[in-house]
Design an enzyme around this catalytic site. Sequence first.
Site, PDB file in Angstrom:
ATOM      1  N   THR B  22       0.848  -1.191   0.000  1.00 47.40           N
ATOM      2  CA  THR B  22       0.000   0.000   0.000  1.00 47.40           C
ATOM      3  C   THR B  22       0.882   1.239   0.000  1.00 47.40           C
ATOM      4  O   THR B  22       2.076   1.169  -0.317  1.00 47.40           O
ATOM      5  CB  THR B  22      -0.982  -0.004   1.198  1.00 47.40           C
ATOM      6  OG1 THR B  22      -1.952   1.031   1.018  1.00 47.40           O
ATOM      7  CG2 THR B  22      -0.278   0.192   2.528  1.00 47.40           C
ATOM      8  N   ASN B  23       0.312   2.373   0.346  1.00 46.33           N
ATOM      9  CA  ASN B  23       1.046   3.641   0.499  1.00 46.33           C
ATOM     10  C   ASN B  23       0.336   4.449   1.568  1.00 46.33           C
ATOM     11  O   ASN B  23      -0.716   4.038   2.060  1.00 46.33           O
ATOM     12  CB  ASN B  23       1.113   4.386  -0.844  1.00 46.33           C
ATOM     13  CG  ASN B  23      -0.271   4.692  -1.364  1.00 46.33           C
ATOM     14  OD1 ASN B  23      -0.988   5.520  -0.814  1.00 46.33           O
ATOM     15  ND2 ASN B  23      -0.675   3.982  -2.420  1.00 46.33           N
TER      16      ASN B  23
END
Lengths: 231, 231
Positions: B22-23
């Site tokens: 993810t981020n």
Amino acid sequence: MTTVLITSGPTRQYIDPIRYLTNASSGRMGAALAAAALAEGFDVLVVSGPVEVAYPRGATVHSVLTTEDMLAKALELLPLCDGVIGVAAACDYRPITVASHKLSKEEMLRAGEKEASFCLKLIETPDVMATLATHRRSERTQWLVGFALETNDHRAHALQKLQRKCCDLIVLNDSRAINSHETEVEIIADQGETVGTFSGTKRQVASGIMKLITQRLVNSEKPTLIEEESI
Amino acid sequence: MTTVLITSGPTRQYIDPIRYLTNASSGRMGAALAAAALAEGFDVLVVSGPVEVAYPRGATVHSVLTTEDMLAKALELLPLCDGVIGVAAACDYRPITVASHKLSKEEMLRAGEKEASFCLKLIETPDVMATLATHRRSERTQWLVGFALETNDHRAHALQKLQRKCCDLIVLNDSRAINSHETEVEIIADQGETVGTFSGTKRQVASGIMKLITQRLVNSEKPTLIEEESI
């Protein structure tokens, strides 16, 4: 004064400045354990990965990002502590290299073998609890309680972790606990025997776990079986 | 009534039930844009990845997890919309396979070539904005505004994205914008010309962006250069 170190929350292992590997650990169980430890009259140190949850004011919180950071901070604090509760969901793998800039699609594909896929090389991070175990003053003066989050073969995996991490107790829960307000746990001691089961809100479960830790490890009374109460 | 679709937040691409890529996108810019669009009198639909931020009450929010989910929901809503603002930081790569149970260290190593490392095979996810571009009624009746978050060669990368995603405008920002309360953006139109620059809180910047969108795309007035105001 008894001082307890709690590792909590997820860690992040970056691929580049934007993308990373992680998990959905919210830090709620860590926050609940910190509150329960404070209620027992303990000093509480928390080493936490990035979370939105608010830890209780009485706890001293150290924020970290990666598993390596978490281990370094925990090792630094270990000499101050009587025991460690490892509830953090620290990433156990990290990319071998971390790019200094956000990788473009072209760069990611260039690293790959085929046009449409690429291989992200991962290596193991250090095991936080196992490393803390080898650095404690002695097993008699510093206790360790680990958590095992499993999705299959729950008990067998938890027992492997108990041994690999040299913990005095391991708290077994499953993936429903992640980012949830409620949980259900089984606490296993070093001979594989169940010494407690608790279910309810994380606050209630944390209170049960902390009372059991106080009884078995802090006050070093004779081990007793604590059944699930109506907590 | 003008209806605006906003994609917002990060997505997650799971390796197994626990671990994912993810981020750190917080959804704050998406929430600020939703508020600014409501203030312009637009109907607002949001397709959001998992975030802690609260979207404004007037917006209809659809929660998704992966990039594929985000695209599917956005495609479903596209016929209802006059325009799309893509501020989501959707993962552009995903593991080829998602394990049904949490992979043990032993299983992860078994998949690897050497003992200490293993190869996580990643493939591209669909490009949400580029796919929406090919599904819109016509360029004249449905506009697209993309965001480009870059850490190097900012303008060149943003222009590539503008063209690849067939956007009418692209908003260029950098990694300081992620999970922050303030931001600084440059808005670039399809011939590569800068048509606006804004800096300040995300709320202020969102208001500037939305006024520019209203002027250039919703009301389809003659394009004008909007300089940064003291917003």
